[in-house]
Design a protein around this motif. Sequence first.
Motif, mmCIF file in Angstrom:
data_model
loop_
_atom_site.group_PDB
_atom_site.id
_atom_site.type_symbol
_atom_site.label_atom_id
_atom_site.label_comp_id
_atom_site.label_asym_id
_atom_site.label_seq_id
_atom_site.Cartn_x
_atom_site.Cartn_y
_atom_site.Cartn_z
ATOM 1 N N ASN A 60 27.641 27.050 41.512
ATOM 2 C CA ASN A 60 27.202 28.400 41.865
ATOM 3 C C ASN A 60 28.389 29.356 41.810
ATOM 4 O OD1 ASN A 60 28.627 28.408 44.430
ATOM 5 N ND2 ASN A 60 26.988 27.099 45.235
ATOM 6 N N ALA A 61 28.113 30.645 41.903
ATOM 7 C CA ALA A 61 29.149 31.661 41.725
ATOM 8 C C ALA A 61 30.289 31.507 42.726
ATOM 9 C CB ALA A 61 28.529 33.054 41.842
ATOM 10 N N HIS A 62 29.958 31.196 43.979
ATOM 11 C CA HIS A 62 30.992 31.059 45.017
ATOM 12 C C HIS A 62 31.927 29.902 44.726
ATOM 13 C CE1 HIS A 62 32.578 29.368 48.812
ATOM 14 N NE2 HIS A 62 32.774 30.645 49.127
ATOM 15 N N ASP A 63 31.348 28.723 44.418
ATOM 16 C CA ASP A 63 32.171 27.540 44.159
ATOM 17 C C ASP A 63 32.967 27.692 42.858
ATOM 18 O OD1 ASP A 63 31.364 26.229 46.459
ATOM 19 O OD2 ASP A 63 29.629 25.311 45.486
ATOM 20 N N ARG A 65 34.079 30.489 41.601
ATOM 21 C CA ARG A 65 35.179 31.409 41.884
ATOM 22 C C ARG A 65 36.282 30.701 42.675
ATOM 23 N NH1 ARG A 65 32.449 34.773 44.287
ATOM 24 N NH2 ARG A 65 32.958 34.340 46.475
ATOM 25 N N LYS A 66 35.874 29.880 43.631
ATOM 26 C CA LYS A 66 36.856 29.143 44.437
ATOM 27 C C LYS A 66 37.649 28.175 43.570
ATOM 28 C CE LYS A 66 38.702 28.199 48.411
ATOM 29 N NZ LYS A 66 39.517 29.224 49.096
ATOM 30 N N GLU A 69 40.212 30.051 41.667
ATOM 31 C CA GLU A 69 41.304 30.461 42.539
ATOM 32 C C GLU A 69 42.272 29.302 42.786
ATOM 33 O OE1 GLU A 69 39.414 31.864 46.061
ATOM 34 O OE2 GLU A 69 38.777 33.769 45.180
#
Length: 223
Positions: A60-63, A65-66, A69
Amino acid sequence: MGIRKRKLPITAPSERGKRHKHAAISTPKPQSTRNAITKFHNALKHKAAILSLGDPSLLNAHDARKLKEIDTEIARMGGLELYQDMSATGQRKDRGGGSEKVLINWLKELEVTTMLQGLQATPSVKGKGKAESEMESTAKLSLLEVGALEPDNYGSCSSWIDSHPIDLRSRHPGIRKQDFMLLDKAVNCAKWDIISLSLVLNFVGDAHDRGTAQEARLLVDAL
């Protein structure tokens, strides 16, 4: 039961090495070295936790992006190259030496050298083959050194330890480039008397893979 997918590389090739080769002109302090290594280990564990969720392309977008990072942070720290440099600094003699110092002391405390000397002194028995007699006259421990930074860590014990250093990213022609997790168990079963993992278990971020690494005992021949 599903097929376990091969993990993506922990550190991807990049330009970060060029930046760090000339960046440090002084030896980092011991605390700085420990902090850098710990920070690297933590980043790998966080990355492994995300990768354990499934195919990176389906995150998903959150994971996603993480994960990006974390990769950026690993690259900023210098990646595997700087990690190895810090580890090599940490095992210098003026910093207390590497793990080989501890292992050698353990073997001496167990009087392994005395046992080997006994094998070397064993007279040939009538009926034994030539190969078996030669083995007794040159008895050595076969050591697989995983995550080796130097090719001659056990050079002072070469008369009784036959060392085979390997690492993900070889820093020397005398160190074979090899992923320990990909060793053929059938070929290596009971092949080694000792397997030294040093900080390798800390480097492996995924708990399942750390358990696999601990199964190294299956590759060790009983003394």
